[in-house]
Scaffold this motif. Structure first.
Motif, PDB file in Angstrom:
ATOM      1  N   ASP A  12      19.926  31.266  36.222  1.00  0.00           N
ATOM      2  CA  ASP A  12      20.246  33.188  36.841  1.00  0.00           C
ATOM      3  C   ASP A  12      21.251  33.444  36.044  1.00  0.00           C
ATOM      4  O   ASP A  12      21.774  34.113  35.143  1.00  0.00           O
ATOM      5  CB  ASP A  12      21.582  32.267  37.823  1.00  0.00           C
ATOM      6  N   LEU A  13      19.782  33.823  34.890  1.00  0.00           N
ATOM      7  CA  LEU A  13      20.212  33.954  33.441  1.00  0.00           C
ATOM      8  C   LEU A  13      19.968  35.814  33.926  1.00  0.00           C
ATOM      9  O   LEU A  13      19.069  36.437  34.349  1.00  0.00           O
ATOM     10  CB  LEU A  13      18.217  34.282  32.617  1.00  0.00           C
ATOM     11  N   ILE A  30      25.205  36.715  29.319  1.00  0.00           N
ATOM     12  CA  ILE A  30      24.681  37.092  28.725  1.00  0.00           C
ATOM     13  C   ILE A  30      25.675  37.400  27.632  1.00  0.00           C
ATOM     14  O   ILE A  30      26.434  38.715  27.950  1.00  0.00           O
ATOM     15  CB  ILE A  30      23.512  38.096  27.974  1.00  0.00           C
ATOM     16  N   ILE A  31      26.202  37.161  26.549  1.00  0.00           N
ATOM     17  CA  ILE A  31      27.377  37.760  26.279  1.00  0.00           C
ATOM     18  C   ILE A  31      26.819  38.264  24.439  1.00  0.00           C
ATOM     19  O   ILE A  31      26.602  37.640  24.549  1.00  0.00           O
ATOM     20  CB  ILE A  31      28.571  36.184  25.723  1.00  0.00           C
ATOM     21  N   ILE A  32      27.243  39.307  24.641  1.00  0.00           N
ATOM     22  CA  ILE A  32      27.076  40.115  23.356  1.00  0.00           C
ATOM     23  C   ILE A  32      28.138  40.557  22.519  1.00  0.00           C
ATOM     24  O   ILE A  32      29.858  40.601  22.920  1.00  0.00           O
ATOM     25  CB  ILE A  32      26.895  41.695  23.939  1.00  0.00           C
ATOM     26  N   CYS A  33      28.288  40.246  21.372  1.00  0.00           N
ATOM     27  CA  CYS A  33      29.645  40.371  20.393  1.00  0.00           C
ATOM     28  C   CYS A  33      29.037  41.332  19.339  1.00  0.00           C
ATOM     29  O   CYS A  33      28.101  40.701  19.178  1.00  0.00           O
ATOM     30  CB  CYS A  33      30.055  39.379  19.395  1.00  0.00           C
ATOM     31  N   GLN A  34      29.827  42.134  19.273  1.00  0.00           N
ATOM     32  CA  GLN A  34      29.281  43.224  18.125  1.00  0.00           C
ATOM     33  C   GLN A  34      27.708  43.554  17.683  1.00  0.00           C
ATOM     34  O   GLN A  34      26.771  44.055  17.063  1.00  0.00           O
ATOM     35  CB  GLN A  34      29.579  43.366  17.286  1.00  0.00           C
ATOM     36  N   GLY A  35      27.210  44.558  18.908  1.00  0.00           N
ATOM     37  CA  GLY A  35      25.888  44.571  19.331  1.00  0.00           C
ATOM     38  C   GLY A  35      25.128  42.864  19.377  1.00  0.00           C
ATOM     39  O   GLY A  35      23.727  43.429  19.451  1.00  0.00           O
TER      40      GLY A  35
END
Length: 123
Positions: A105-106, A111-116
């Motif tokens: 289940d993408l 989906i984890i984002i850090c600083q773009g």
């Protein structure tokens, strides 16, 4: 799993990503999915979870495990699906496909984002 400060889900920040950041995210996701697809199947089934059990489908519960592509395809439809609906997909489901290890289940919430940048995939 631990939480590191500054991380947000893609769902929460996609609208703020620049076009170059979106392009980089696409490349990063492609690389990670390619790596997932190289994980060997350690189960006796063609379609199963990592512990040889049923696949969990958020649309309809637990299904499988399956050895045949036709059995897997059949269970993608709700039991109440009409014959017309099933027949409409028969051309697609009659083709042979390779199976791969994948994230079931993408979604943008996983989906984890850090600083773009892509920081990880969870769940």
């Amino acid at each position: 799993m631990t939480q590191i400060g500054g991380q947000q889900t893609l769902k929460d920040v996609f609208h703020r990503l620049s076009y170059p950041e979106r392009k980089q995210l696409s490349q990063d996701l492609k690389q990670i999915i390619s790596q997932l697809r190289m994980v060997p199947n350690q189960t006796p089934y063609r379609f199963a979870n990592t512990l040889d059990g049923a696949l969990v489908d958020h649309r309809g519960g637990r299904r499988g495990p399956f050895n045949l592509l036709s059995d897997f395809n059949y269970h993608l439809f709700p039991e109440r699906a009409s014959d017309t609906t099933r027949n409409a997909f028969s051309a697609v489901h009659s083709r042979q496909h390779r199976s791969f290890f994948t994230h079931s289940d993408l979604y943008s919430t996983n989906i984890i984002i850090c600083q773009g940048r892509l920081a990880g995939i969870v769940d």
